[in-house]
Design a protein around this motif. Structure first.
Motif, PDB file in Angstrom:
ATOM      1  N   GLN A 357      14.333 -53.135  31.853  1.00 11.12           N
ATOM      2  CA  GLN A 357      13.626 -52.972  30.581  1.00 11.12           C
ATOM      3  C   GLN A 357      12.644 -54.114  30.382  1.00 11.12           C
ATOM      4  OE1 GLN A 357      16.867 -52.808  27.816  1.00 11.12           O
ATOM      5  NE2 GLN A 357      16.993 -50.591  27.930  1.00 11.12           N
ATOM      6  N   SER A 358      11.580 -53.793  29.711  1.00  5.62           N
ATOM      7  CA  SER A 358      10.591 -54.828  29.437  1.00  5.62           C
ATOM      8  C   SER A 358      10.176 -54.766  27.972  1.00  5.62           C
ATOM      9  CB  SER A 358       9.371 -54.646  30.337  1.00  5.62           C
ATOM     10  OG  SER A 358       8.335 -55.488  29.885  1.00  5.62           O
ATOM     11  N   LYS A 359      10.520 -55.817  27.253  1.00  6.64           N
ATOM     12  CA  LYS A 359      10.127 -55.879  25.845  1.00  6.64           C
ATOM     13  C   LYS A 359       8.652 -56.259  25.721  1.00  6.64           C
ATOM     14  CE  LYS A 359      14.171 -56.539  22.993  1.00  6.64           C
ATOM     15  NZ  LYS A 359      15.260 -56.090  23.801  1.00  6.64           N
ATOM     16  N   LEU A 361       6.195 -55.626  27.787  1.00  7.15           N
ATOM     17  CA  LEU A 361       5.332 -54.475  28.063  1.00  7.15           C
ATOM     18  C   LEU A 361       5.361 -53.484  26.910  1.00  7.15           C
ATOM     19  CD1 LEU A 361       5.581 -53.454  31.806  1.00  7.15           C
ATOM     20  CD2 LEU A 361       3.526 -53.745  30.448  1.00  7.15           C
ATOM     21  N   GLY A 362       6.526 -53.380  26.272  1.00  6.55           N
ATOM     22  CA  GLY A 362       6.641 -52.512  25.096  1.00  6.55           C
ATOM     23  C   GLY A 362       5.682 -52.953  24.010  1.00  6.55           C
TER      24      GLY A 362
END
Lengths: 396, 357
Positions: A357-359, A361-362
């Motif tokens: 998961q990437s915050k 990039l979010g």
């Protein structure tokens, strides 16, 4: 019957390393994989559905690892079932394909515990082996207003040796054990904690860790992270390859034809130097997962639902405990001077989802959305502004 | 030809004038100004203030109610987001619906599939009580949009609006999203798609990201690379969240225009006990109702024929009723009984035109 204080004292002194003798455990994977076509994957593993009631079937297996254990026939012993109301019953034992199996209905939500206990005297030692399975029955269709006490583990008060998995903080029926979680197991003998028992946890990929139960009978393990993101050609990271399902199906076909699968033999998906998995190794690791699934948890046989991937993938572990007690006596006319208690149960764990998961990039994507609309609307508004144009009328 | 054209223009004008005069006469009828009955009190209500407090209460109930052990079930016809975990007092029906539709077909189309109907029945019961007022008065995501609109007003920025052509095209997006949320789970159940595409609408819905924020939960603000399906859906979800935040700042009730729940509501709105009615003969087509409408619904002003005036984009905020200066031209009926209607008196009070006593 043993007193708790005496029990802990006794076991502290006589705990032994895991013996070479194979343990017993219960599996929900049938020896004949074609039987799984009728099964549905539920929160508590594979089940059959008969008249809208979940029916669980377990098979007895002998061995110390998930991948190499053989299916076993019972040697004159009995199965017990502890239901969600903590009522004990004895399900009928079936036999087929060289394995003993039990079937039982799970009409109510909560945890069902199945036990199989076998006793035999060998070289003056009474071996008491208990296989345990803890199965969750939960169906989202029935809602989520269940009594939270149902999440608590059941215990069999007369179990010769039992491993009880203590619940994670705030655990509910949807909680999945993930890599990084601290798992706590309570080792109990007839409902009392056992100190100094040898507890061993082995994952599907062969990682083994050993611990000893403390004065409260508790042994802890942090679940290993053995699934790593796979980089695809575009640099995106997945916990399984995008077409893992198709690969699995292909491999399944090859197996059916009696040929080894394309991924057979790729079992050493370990970390590269420096701890970071290389792209090649990571892919290999993903393939290895598919390989192991063939033996325990193969999605292919999940009623044909082979395309489960990503965060939904899960691996299994086998946790076992044993200790030796200096108790003399006789069992079926054979004298013994010691009792060797052992028990094993399986569980499952999922990858730590945070690794994929990437915050940041979010946030970039959300910002891009805001920027796109903000700039778009501003430009649109500006374009609609027409320059002032004087209109003159000739009043003559 | 030109005479006919002029006549065509003149007739509605004359009709409006006649209505206006008639209403002027009725306005002085003694029964309308006599005494302050409950009905009169409701008709004179300051709707803006009432709505603000009602929305705030509903927001607190749905977004924090779970912490007080309030549980309204999982079939609510509004965005009480299930991703708000323990704090939510209920769950938006779209979440369990997508879960249920993703069951294997053999199960979905068997007796077991009846549970889908059970959940739907509960949804319908909730919905029938308030109709689309769930959107205008209760939806937490709608309330957040209203708050963002309030912020825009403070900045003194003008709001955006769609042209008729844009409106005509964009209004279908909510039906497309409704089809996505119904059919993608069915494809999963039929094993034509991976479970990684599960709950597709929830992954796209900005409520998943925005509502948990009010409980300090930022766990949904991410892109999940665990599989192709998750990556596509979460990336789109984050992008849409950005659009939502900026769009709500530029346009009143920006997201409601694309909301599949609104489309789903509209299918069953005819069955509701709560109805928005229009008396075309009393309407002067002044356009006040259209001007206050957050969703730019033109027929509310133009259509003088249809009685049941609720449109698919309507959120039943009742601003049109409050802004209508004509006696009884717009009204709200519950079980056939009028509970709130436009009155001259109410209009004057709301506009600050009342003579001081």
């Amino acid at each position: 019957m043993y007193k708790p204080a005496a029990m802990t004292l006794l076991c502290a002194a006589i705990s032994i390393p895991l013996s070479a003798e194979a343990g017993l455990w219960l599996s929900d994977q049938p020896p004949d994989k074609s039987l799984m076509r009728d099964m549905k994957r539920s929160h508590g593993g594979y089940v059959l559905i008969e008249d809208d009631v979940y029916v669980k079937q377990l098979w007895l297996r002998k061995g110390d690892s998930l991948t190499g254990s053989a299916y076993a026939e019972p040697a004159g012993a009995s199965f017990s079932l502890l239901d969600t109301r903590r009522q004990l019953s004895e399900p009928a034992v079936g036999r087929g394909n060289g394995a003993a199996t039990i079937r039982f209905k799970m009409p109510e939500e909560g945890y069902y515990n199945a036990y199989y206990t076998e006793r035999a005297v060998e070289n003056g030692v009474l071996n008491v082996a208990t296989a345990k399975a803890e199965i969750l029955k939960h169906n989202c269709r029935l809602g989520h207003n269940y009594d939270r006490k149902l999440v608590e583990p059941g215990r069999w008060q007369d179990a010769p040796l039992e491993i009880v998995r203590l619940r994670l903080p705030d655990e509910d029926f949807h909680t999945r054990i993930r890599s990084g979680n601290l798992l706590k197991f309570s080792v109990q003998h007839q409902g009392q904690p056992v100190r100094g028992a040898t507890v061993r946890l082995e994952t599907q990929k062969g990682w083994i860790n050993t611990a000893f139960s403390d004065e409260n009978g508790i042994a802890s393990f942090q679940v290993i992270q053995d699934t790593f993101p796979v980089d695809d050609d575009d640099g995106a990271r997945f916990l399984s390859k995008p077409q893992a399902g198709e690969q699995s199906e292909k491999r399944g076909d090859e197996e059916k034809e009696g040929r080894p699968g394309k991924w057979a033999g790729q079992k050493d998906g370990l970390q590269s130097e420096g701890g970071k998995p290389s792209k090649w190794q990571a892919k290999k690791d993903g393939d290895e997962h598919a390989e192991h699934k063939g033996d325990h948890g193969e999605r292919k046989e999940d009623g044909g639902n082979s395309r489960w991937g990503g965060e939904r993938r899960e691996d299994h572990f086998l946790v076992s405990a044993e200790y030796l007690s200096d108790e003399a006596g006789a069992w079926e006319g054979q004298a013994y001077r010691q009792i060797h208690y052992s028990t094993a149960m399986t569980g499952s764990y999922a990858p730590n989802i945070q690794v994929s998961q990437s915050k940041s990039l979010g946030l970039i994507y959300a910002s891009a959305g805001m920027l796109t609309l903000g700039v778009g609307a501003t430009v649109y508004r500006r374009r609609r502004i027409k320059p002032f144009k004087e209109v003159g009328f000739d009043e003559r | 030809m030109s005479v006919r054209k002029n006549l065509n223009r003149l007739i509605p004008f004359m009709a409006r004038r006649a209505h206006h005069e008639r209403n002027q006469q009725s306005a002085v009828r003694p029964e309308l100004v006599e005494g302050l009955t409950l009905k009169n009190y409701i008709d004179r209500i300051d709707l803006r203030r009432f709505r603000f407090w009602f929305q705030l209460s509903a927001f607190v109930l749905l977004v924090y109610g779970g912490r007080l052990a309030i549980d309204l079930g999982n079939s609510l016809p509004t965005f009480a987001c299930g991703y708000n975990k323990k704090a939510t007092a209920g769950v938006c029906y779209l979440l369990p619906l997508q879960h249920q539709l993703a069951q294997p077909w053999s199960q979905l189309f068997s007796l077991a599939g009846l549970t889908v109907l059970g959940g739907f029945a509960v949804f319908l019961l909730w919905f029938l009580v308030l109709n689309k007022a769930w959107c205008g008065f209760i939806c937490p995501l709608g309330t957040i949009q209203d708050w963002i609109t309030g912020l825009r007003k403070r900045f003194g920025l003008r709001y955006g609006s769609y042209s008729d052509e844009q409106f005509g095209k964009l209004t279908y997006i909510k039906y497309v999203l409704l089809l996505v949320l119904l059919f993608v789970p069915l494809l999963i159940g039929g094993r034509l798609l991976s479970h990684d595409w599960g709950t597709p609408y929830c992954q796209l819905c900005p409520a998943r990201m925005i509502i948990p924020l009010f409980n300090g939960d930022v766990s949904q603000w991410l892109i999940d690379f665990s599989s192709t399906g998750r990556m596509v859906l979460t990336a789109l979800g984050m992008f849409i969240t950005g659009l939502f935040l900026m769009g709500s700042f530029l346009k009143k009730r920006f997201f409601c225009f694309f909301c599949p729940m609104s489309a789903f509501h509209y299918i069953f709105s005819k069955l509701s006990l709560f109805k928005l009615k229009k008396e075309g003969s009393k309407c002067t087509v002044c356009g006040d109702c259209y001007r206050v409408c957050d969703l730019q619904i033109k027929p509310i002003a133009d259509d003088v024929v249809k009685q049941d005036i609720l449109m698919d984009d309507c959120i039943l905020c009742l601003k049109c009723v409050a802004a209508c200066p004509e006696q009884g031209a717009l009204r709200v009926d519950v079980l056939g009984k009028t509970v709130f209607e436009s009155t001259k008196d109410g209009f004057a009070k709301r506009m600050g035109l009342e003579k001081p006593k």
